[in-house]
Write an enzyme that holds these catalytic residues in place. Structure first.
Site, mmCIF file in Angstrom:
data_model
loop_
_atom_site.group_PDB
_atom_site.id
_atom_site.type_symbol
_atom_site.label_atom_id
_atom_site.label_comp_id
_atom_site.label_asym_id
_atom_site.label_seq_id
_atom_site.Cartn_x
_atom_site.Cartn_y
_atom_site.Cartn_z
ATOM 1 N N CYS A 276 22.520 5.342 34.889
ATOM 2 C CA CYS A 276 23.543 5.627 33.877
ATOM 3 C C CYS A 276 24.364 6.876 34.170
ATOM 4 O O CYS A 276 25.585 6.869 34.000
ATOM 5 C CB CYS A 276 22.918 5.700 32.483
ATOM 6 S SG CYS A 276 21.814 7.107 32.203
ATOM 7 N N HIS A 334 20.650 8.654 27.572
ATOM 8 C CA HIS A 334 21.626 7.728 28.147
ATOM 9 C C HIS A 334 22.941 8.482 28.264
ATOM 10 O O HIS A 334 23.294 9.290 27.399
ATOM 11 C CB HIS A 334 21.791 6.488 27.266
ATOM 12 C CG HIS A 334 22.744 5.488 27.842
ATOM 13 N ND1 HIS A 334 22.721 5.110 29.161
ATOM 14 C CD2 HIS A 334 23.783 4.809 27.278
ATOM 15 C CE1 HIS A 334 23.672 4.220 29.385
ATOM 16 N NE2 HIS A 334 24.346 4.036 28.263
ATOM 17 N N ASP A 357 31.464 3.231 28.253
ATOM 18 C CA ASP A 357 30.175 3.191 28.940
ATOM 19 C C ASP A 357 30.211 2.158 30.056
ATOM 20 O O ASP A 357 30.214 0.954 29.796
ATOM 21 C CB ASP A 357 29.063 2.856 27.942
ATOM 22 C CG ASP A 357 27.678 3.048 28.530
ATOM 23 O OD1 ASP A 357 27.580 3.267 29.757
ATOM 24 O OD2 ASP A 357 26.690 2.979 27.779
ATOM 25 N N ASN A 397 22.025 5.684 15.949
ATOM 26 C CA ASN A 397 21.579 5.651 14.549
ATOM 27 C C ASN A 397 20.426 4.690 14.245
ATOM 28 O O ASN A 397 19.944 4.668 13.110
ATOM 29 C CB ASN A 397 22.742 5.275 13.631
ATOM 30 C CG ASN A 397 23.709 6.413 13.415
ATOM 31 O OD1 ASN A 397 23.353 7.442 12.849
ATOM 32 N ND2 ASN A 397 24.928 6.251 13.894
ATOM 33 N N ASP A 399 16.963 2.780 13.526
ATOM 34 C CA ASP A 399 15.628 3.198 13.117
ATOM 35 C C ASP A 399 14.607 2.742 14.156
ATOM 36 O O ASP A 399 14.813 1.754 14.864
ATOM 37 C CB ASP A 399 15.258 2.577 11.767
ATOM 38 C CG ASP A 399 16.142 3.082 10.632
ATOM 39 O OD1 ASP A 399 16.748 4.168 10.788
ATOM 40 O OD2 ASP A 399 16.231 2.390 9.604
#
Length: 696
Positions: A276, A334, A357, A397, A399
């Site tokens: 990456c 990342h 990306d 974000n 969970d």
């Protein structure tokens, strides 16, 4: 001498490129920025140019597009179309007569490599001349350009600066590594233009592609796809297998020029291999070369939510071993880029930084690419906004649902809402330090800004309280009788033992019999850990309201890796089981093992002068109790024409010093970068030194 005869045309490359802020960019063509005038000198013999009798017409060609631009004797350039205005003419006894013409390109011109023609029409003849080529780039200095950036300091950082830092590791123990973007290196700009020319969009419909190249949103999507090779003749092939014998270990790259040149030299075959941070750094080079302000960004604890439900599930065995179950994952870090541009395709208010990306993860409109996703749209949860905002939103974000299982049965669960996107950062402009930008992506939690306390950066493991299966994921109504935490005693370093403590607390007024399971696994930053390499299990009794601290130490020989890596990570976990109540609590942490650094000192570093020999000294003290061998490589864009490479053997505790002589050939902030791959220690050591090269 009635005939007006063209002698030569001078494109004034040096003067024009200084005015266009493209000086230093290496190309076979003149390099210009759109939305700005450039001047051309026309030398001719014969009679004086007479605009009533003679006509000069420029033809500007971007195959298959072209436009004809007649030279006007007066007036102002049009902001919306190409124009050419006669500045002045004067006799020159050495060069005949000289005509100075100012050519202007609109700020919406397509980025590309143009060919410039001049047609001279007189009463007696019509003659056409090919004057040469010029490369036209975006212009963040021009208010009318959609990549305009107000601050000169930020333009210097995000366009002109060719050195940077990439941040890796974990939020608790951040590693920074230098990168040379190399946009000024020989031939790099021409190679960057090839990415546009070889794209599937250009190959399918060249005319439509060129028309769209006026828009940085379109350009950025093309480059995002072309940096990886999944759908096209892209630059880099990804490899996360740990096996790189038929290519280059991604950790070995230190700059973009080597990668781009290798791609071009092999007839645009993909370069092996990238991960990456390599994809992102190469994209940053290409975007800066094209004139689009760009920075490299790291997201620590980055979620890859494959089923788009905003929940990442992690599984542990009852003995603390993290299990590879499911396709979702949380990468320790990342790396992507942000580019600065207007977003007229959105409702308004979403101009500015956009996430892009190039690492091939998921498809976007049928190709492996991501973005541009407006950072503000991610912050505002505008998940219906193009492009790929939902994917980026999940990366920062989602969970994490942590599940302890045995024989396929869930024993306990816990939802962690804070781990993903724990820290988002980039390099601070004008410095070589980190700048946190988490708040640009995420709202503040519980009214508190994003910041780390000294404890949070001290290497403590995350303590998770679990509910038993069927009693609710949040544990409400379940009295937690035992607490556990895990903490490193010092930051882990290659060559040293890994020392940590497990602290267990009995919150009840009765004694307890507990089972303690401690587990350690090696892992790579982008995947679940491999098998357990160290574990410890025992029973212990703990008194009422008592806290017990247990120290553990893992020898370096137990946790060292066989393959040379700079991202050595260890997953530590401890599960405490209350024998009577079957209550389980878990504490876990993932820690990168830092490598010792090389030290670089520059003689007279505050008076480094262009075209004058300088001396740097690379120093390293062997911390191991055995001799080590490896290849030392020193590079520096603008400082060294060729890399310096030497084979070294360093005895135990010996200090190695090697002088490096260099002659700077560019002014400004530059960087010497050294790295040493230890062949017998499976370790990559790095060091860098920035220096400001002054004019003579």
């Amino acid at each position: 001498m009635d005939e007006l005869k063209l002698r030569n045309v001078h494109l004034q490359q040096v003067q024009n490129q200084i005015r266009h802020n493209t000086d230093g960019l290496s190309s076979s063509t003149l390099v210009l920025r759109r939305g700005q005038s450039f001047t051309i000198l026309i030398n001719y013999d014969g009679r004086t140019y007479d605009p009533l009798k003679d006509k000069l017409v420029f033809r500007i060609v971007l195959v298959p597009l072209s436009v004809e631009v007649p030279v006007s004797v007066s007036g102002n350039p049009s902001p919306s179309q190409w124009s050419a205005i006669l500045e002045r003419s004067a006799p020159d006894p050495n060069a005949g007569r000289t005509q100075i013409v100012s050519l202007f390109s609109p700020a919406s011109s397509p980025v590309g490599v143009y060919t410039l023609h001049l047609r001279v029409e007189t009463r007696g003849s019509i003659k056409t001349h090919v004057l040469g080529q010029f490369t036209l780039l975006c212009n963040p200095w021009c208010q009318a350009d959609s990549v305009f950036m107000q601050s000169e300091d930020l333009r210097n950082e995000y366009i002109r600066n060719d050195i940077g830092l990439l941040f890796k590791g974990s939020p608790e123990n951040i590693d920074s590594r230098p990168w040379s973007f190399d946009q000024y290196e020989r031939g790099v700009l021409d190679i960057c233009m090839k990415l546009l020319q070889l794209s599937p969009q250009s190959q399918a419909d060249a005319r439509k592609d060129l028309q769209n190249r006026s828009n940085p949103v379109y350009i950025s999507r093309v480059i995002s796809a072309m940096v990886n090779c999944q759908d096209d003749k892209g630059v880099l092939m990804g490899n996360w297998s740990g096996k790189y014998s038929d290519g280059v270990n991604p950790s070995m790259w230190s700059g973009s020029a080597d990668i781009l040149r290798l791609w071009a030299a092999t007839q645009f075959s993909p370069v092996k291999y990238g991960q990456c941070w390599v994809f992102a750094a190469v994209m940053c080079t290409v975007m800066r070369a094209l004139g689009i302000p760009t920075r490299v960004v790291t997201n620590f604890n980055s979620a890859h939510d494959t089923n788009a439900n905003m929940v990442i599930e992690e599984y542990y065995s009852e003995k603390g071993e993290k299990l590879s179950i499911g396709r979702d994952s949380v990468w320790n870090f990342h790396v992507w880029v942000e580019s600065w541009m207007k977003r007229p395709d959105l409702d308004g208010g979403y101009d500015g930084w956009q996430v892009l990306d190039p690492t091939p993860q998921e498809m976007s409109a049928g190709m492996y690419r991501c973005g541009p996703a407006a950072v503000k749209a991610v912050h505002e949860q505008k998940v219906n906004a193009p492009y790929d905002v939902p994917f980026v939103y999940a990366e920062v974000n989602a969970d994490v649902r942590i599940i302890i299982i045995r024989d396929g049965k869930i024993l306990a669960t816990k939802v962690d809402k804070d781990r993903v996107g724990a820290l988002i950062c980039t390099k601070r402009p004008g410095t070589m330090v980190m700048q946190e930008i988490t708040a640009e992506y995420k709202t503040e939690m519980d009214g508190m800004p994003f910041m780390f306390s000294s404890d949070a950066r001290g290497g403590g493991g995350t303590a998770e309280r679990f509910s038993r299966s069927g009693e609710g994921a949040n544990g409400r109504g379940v009295r937690q009788g035992v607490g556990v935490s895990l903490q490193l005693l010092k930051a882990p370093v290659v060559g040293e033992n890994l020392s940590f403590i497990v602290k267990i607390t009995n919150n009840m007024a009765i004694p307890k019999l507990l089972r303690k399971h401690v587990n350690a696994q090696n892992k790579e930053y982008n995947r679940d850990p491999t098998g357990t390499f160290w574990e410890d299990h025992d029973d212990l009794k703990i008194g009422p309201n008592e806290t017990v601290t247990v120290k553990h130490e893992i020898s370096f020989t137990e946790h060292m890796l066989n393959e040379a890596m700079e991202d050595c990570l260890v997953n530590l976990a401890v599960v405490i089981e209350d024998v009577k109540s079957q209550e389980r609590v878990l504490a876990s942490g993932e820690y990168n093992i830092s490598s010792p650094a090389l030290n670089i000192q520059i003689q007279n570093e505050y008076s480094v002068i262009i075209n004058t020999q300088q001396v740097a000294t690379v120093t390293f003290t062997n911390p191991f109790n055995v001799a080590v061998s490896g290849d030392l490589i020193v590079a520096g864009s603008g400082l060294l024409e060729e890399k310096v490479q030497m084979r070294l053997t360093i005895q135990p505790r010996e200090t190695m010093k090697r002088p490096i002589r260099f002659i700077p050939w560019m002014t400004g902030a530059k960087m010497l970068h050294a790295f040493l791959e230890l062949t017998d220690r499976s370790t990559v050591l790095r060091g860098f030194k920035t220096v400001t090269v002054q004019a003579a």
